[in-house]
Design a protein around this motif. Structure first.
Motif, PDB file in Angstrom:
ATOM      1  N   LEU A 196       6.937  -7.656  -2.037  1.00 29.43           N
ATOM      2  CA  LEU A 196       6.953  -8.261  -0.748  1.00 29.43           C
ATOM      3  C   LEU A 196       6.313  -9.677  -0.719  1.00 29.43           C
ATOM      4  O   LEU A 196       6.990 -10.613  -0.475  1.00 29.43           O
ATOM      5  N   PHE A 197       4.919  -9.691  -1.167  1.00 28.99           N
ATOM      6  CA  PHE A 197       4.178 -10.926  -1.063  1.00 28.99           C
ATOM      7  C   PHE A 197       4.776 -12.079  -1.988  1.00 28.99           C
ATOM      8  O   PHE A 197       4.644 -13.296  -1.718  1.00 28.99           O
ATOM      9  N   ALA A 198       5.076 -11.540  -3.212  1.00 26.19           N
ATOM     10  CA  ALA A 198       5.461 -12.379  -4.358  1.00 26.19           C
ATOM     11  C   ALA A 198       6.928 -12.967  -3.886  1.00 26.19           C
ATOM     12  O   ALA A 198       7.044 -14.170  -4.032  1.00 26.19           O
ATOM     13  N   CYS A 199       7.713 -12.335  -3.174  1.00 26.44           N
ATOM     14  CA  CYS A 199       9.065 -12.972  -2.863  1.00 26.44           C
ATOM     15  C   CYS A 199       8.914 -13.507  -1.461  1.00 26.44           C
ATOM     16  O   CYS A 199       9.745 -14.448  -1.109  1.00 26.44           O
ATOM     17  N   TYR A 200       7.863 -13.448  -0.742  1.00 21.13           N
ATOM     18  CA  TYR A 200       7.752 -14.090   0.649  1.00 21.13           C
ATOM     19  C   TYR A 200       7.658 -15.591   0.449  1.00 21.13           C
ATOM     20  O   TYR A 200       8.462 -16.301   1.363  1.00 21.13           O
ATOM     21  N   GLY A 201       7.075 -15.963  -0.454  1.00 16.93           N
ATOM     22  CA  GLY A 201       7.108 -17.549  -0.636  1.00 16.93           C
ATOM     23  C   GLY A 201       8.527 -18.184  -1.293  1.00 16.93           C
ATOM     24  O   GLY A 201       8.882 -18.921  -0.469  1.00 16.93           O
ATOM     25  N   PHE A 202       9.447 -17.511  -1.901  1.00 18.28           N
ATOM     26  CA  PHE A 202      10.550 -17.834  -2.507  1.00 18.28           C
ATOM     27  C   PHE A 202      11.464 -17.663  -1.105  1.00 18.28           C
ATOM     28  O   PHE A 202      12.304 -18.593  -1.027  1.00 18.28           O
ATOM     29  N   CYS A 203      11.282 -16.673  -0.217  1.00 19.48           N
ATOM     30  CA  CYS A 203      12.209 -16.682   0.721  1.00 19.48           C
ATOM     31  C   CYS A 203      11.990 -17.602   1.885  1.00 19.48           C
ATOM     32  O   CYS A 203      12.666 -17.955   2.731  1.00 19.48           O
ATOM     33  N   GLN A 204      10.770 -17.970   2.140  1.00 18.71           N
ATOM     34  CA  GLN A 204      10.422 -19.117   2.809  1.00 18.71           C
ATOM     35  C   GLN A 204      10.924 -20.539   2.460  1.00 18.71           C
ATOM     36  O   GLN A 204      11.480 -21.057   3.363  1.00 18.71           O
ATOM     37  N   GLN A 205      10.940 -20.457   1.257  1.00 16.28           N
ATOM     38  CA  GLN A 205      11.928 -21.783   0.614  1.00 16.28           C
ATOM     39  C   GLN A 205      13.404 -21.474   0.838  1.00 16.28           C
ATOM     40  O   GLN A 205      13.808 -22.621   1.321  1.00 16.28           O
ATOM     41  N   LEU A 206      14.182 -20.406   0.766  1.00 16.79           N
ATOM     42  CA  LEU A 206      15.384 -20.117   1.077  1.00 16.79           C
ATOM     43  C   LEU A 206      15.608 -20.484   2.646  1.00 16.79           C
ATOM     44  O   LEU A 206      16.476 -21.120   3.006  1.00 16.79           O
ATOM     45  N   VAL A 207      14.758 -19.777   3.552  1.00 15.89           N
ATOM     46  CA  VAL A 207      14.962 -20.300   4.802  1.00 15.89           C
ATOM     47  C   VAL A 207      14.768 -21.663   5.261  1.00 15.89           C
ATOM     48  O   VAL A 207      15.583 -22.204   6.209  1.00 15.89           O
ATOM     49  N   SER A 241      12.333 -10.718   2.369  1.00 17.39           N
ATOM     50  CA  SER A 241      11.605 -10.400   1.270  1.00 17.39           C
ATOM     51  C   SER A 241      11.743  -8.626   1.111  1.00 17.39           C
ATOM     52  O   SER A 241      11.539  -8.082   0.153  1.00 17.39           O
ATOM     53  N   SER A 242      11.581  -8.098   2.160  1.00 17.90           N
ATOM     54  CA  SER A 242      11.708  -6.519   2.196  1.00 17.90           C
ATOM     55  C   SER A 242      13.063  -6.236   1.445  1.00 17.90           C
ATOM     56  O   SER A 242      13.089  -5.032   0.998  1.00 17.90           O
ATOM     57  N   VAL A 243      14.143  -6.690   1.316  1.00 17.94           N
ATOM     58  CA  VAL A 243      15.403  -6.211   0.376  1.00 17.94           C
ATOM     59  C   VAL A 243      15.004  -6.114  -0.950  1.00 17.94           C
ATOM     60  O   VAL A 243      15.244  -4.889  -1.288  1.00 17.94           O
ATOM     61  N   PHE A 244      13.851  -7.041  -1.504  1.00 17.61           N
ATOM     62  CA  PHE A 244      13.411  -6.653  -2.684  1.00 17.61           C
ATOM     63  C   PHE A 244      12.484  -5.699  -2.957  1.00 17.61           C
ATOM     64  O   PHE A 244      12.428  -4.576  -3.711  1.00 17.61           O
ATOM     65  N   SER A 245      11.508  -5.520  -1.956  1.00 21.79           N
ATOM     66  CA  SER A 245      10.503  -4.541  -2.076  1.00 21.79           C
ATOM     67  C   SER A 245      10.909  -3.311  -1.776  1.00 21.79           C
ATOM     68  O   SER A 245      10.294  -2.222  -2.340  1.00 21.79           O
ATOM     69  N   SER A 246      12.009  -3.065  -1.198  1.00 22.88           N
ATOM     70  CA  SER A 246      12.534  -1.696  -0.689  1.00 22.88           C
ATOM     71  C   SER A 246      13.013  -1.003  -2.158  1.00 22.88           C
ATOM     72  O   SER A 246      12.893   0.197  -2.183  1.00 22.88           O
ATOM     73  N   MET A 247      13.434  -1.720  -3.191  1.00 20.16           N
ATOM     74  CA  MET A 247      13.776  -1.225  -4.277  1.00 20.16           C
ATOM     75  C   MET A 247      12.712  -0.420  -5.091  1.00 20.16           C
ATOM     76  O   MET A 247      13.085   0.486  -5.787  1.00 20.16           O
TER      77      MET A 247
END
Length: 309
Positions: A86-97, A121-127
């Protein structure tokens, strides 16, 4: 937050966030596991218990302290895996937003933008969360499943025993029972989770102060508010998910919508909120601990990284 640490290479920052998220996951489980166990029991077998206190006392009388901490190993795996991703993807998703809204820099993101990034980010962490949470929920409700004759597993079955039973009876895809329900819970839930956290941090800011300068108490309180906002927003969805994941031990369950409608028809709307009190009580300290551990670990690792570059 991680996105505002501009001096660290993006890949290194993602690894830092992954590690800090894992640390937050450990803190979350250690501070709130018994409450989570009671939540799952009350969600899955609401007719067995009169409330939070009744469920807690009966669990202790019938299973001892072991019963309250049943499922801790998969809970640790679930929370470490979920929060690390979740937190690893959070930075990437902030860039996307940032790109979606045409902003020039991450620091221009509002609390609303960060909430949207958290939801993505939760889309990835749910997996990674779904398989581990499936094992956790089944272990937590083993006593009730045994009493009602819906499983042959012992009440003290190990994590490995439960995993092996899932694989043998349902195959690899069996670990993803309830994935749709997990997505339905996580995607809107993490909007409120990160939104509640960021809005609360903004409330604590003094004139000229940045969020990174906030102390441990504001971070902990903000994390607790974010956690409570998550559960208050999506608790009925989680109730359906828990039922699907636990009762699938006795046979394949209907999908989310049919299960949701069946509960409404046979038990009423209040059955979907059974166990809400221990969940919100747990959310305040456990998510406060999660964000405090995350922020402290993230800052320390970022500082060490900057010193070595």
């Amino acid at each position: 937050m991680p996105s505002e640490q501009a001096r660290v290479h993006p890949v290194v920052q993602m690894l830092i966030d992954f590690t800090a998220g894992a640390a937050g996951g450990v803190a979350c489980v250690v501070s709130g596991q018994p409450f989570d166990t009671i939540k799952v029991k009350m969600q899955t077998f609401p007719a067995m218990y009169r409330g939070f206190f009744d469920c807690s006392v009966k669990t202790y009388q019938q299973e001892g302290m072991y019963g309250l901490y049943q499922g801790t190993t998969p809970a640790l795996l679930a929370n470490i895996a979920e929060n690390a991703v979740l937190f690893a993807c959070y930075g990437f998703c902030q860039q996307l937003v940032r790109q979606l809204f045409g902003l020039g820099n991450i620091v221009e993101l509002s609390d609303l933008h960060r909430a949207i990034a958290g939801s993505f980010s939760s889309v990835f962490s749910s997996m990674v969360l779904c398989p581990t949470e499936l094992v956790k929920c089944r272990m937590q409700a083993l006593h009730e499943m045994k009493v009602t004759g819906q499983t042959a597993l012992s009440q003290r079955s190990s994590t490995w025993t439960v995993m092996k039973a899932i694989f043998q009876s349902e195959g690899p895809l069996g670990f993803f029972q309830g994935l749709t329900s997990t997505w339905l819970r996580e995607v809107p839930g993490y909007f409120f989770f990160f939104g509640g956290y960021e809005v609360s941090r903004s409330f604590f800011l003094q004139a000229g102060q940045s969020k990174e300068e906030l102390g441990a108490l504001p971070v902990t309180v903000s994390g607790g508010i974010g956690g409570a906002a998550f559960w208050l927003a999506v608790y009925p969805i989680d109730s359906v998910k828990s039922r699907i994941q636990v009762l699938s031990m006795a046979g394949r369950q209907n999908g989310f919508l049919l299960s949701f409608l069946h509960i409404l028809r046979t038990e009423g709307v209040m059955a979907l909120y059974c166990g809400l009190m221990p969940t919100v009580i747990r959310a305040l300290p456990s998510n406060g601990a999660l964000f405090l551990a995350y922020e402290m670990t993230q800052k320390k690792l970022t500082s060490l990284s900057e010193r070595t570059t």
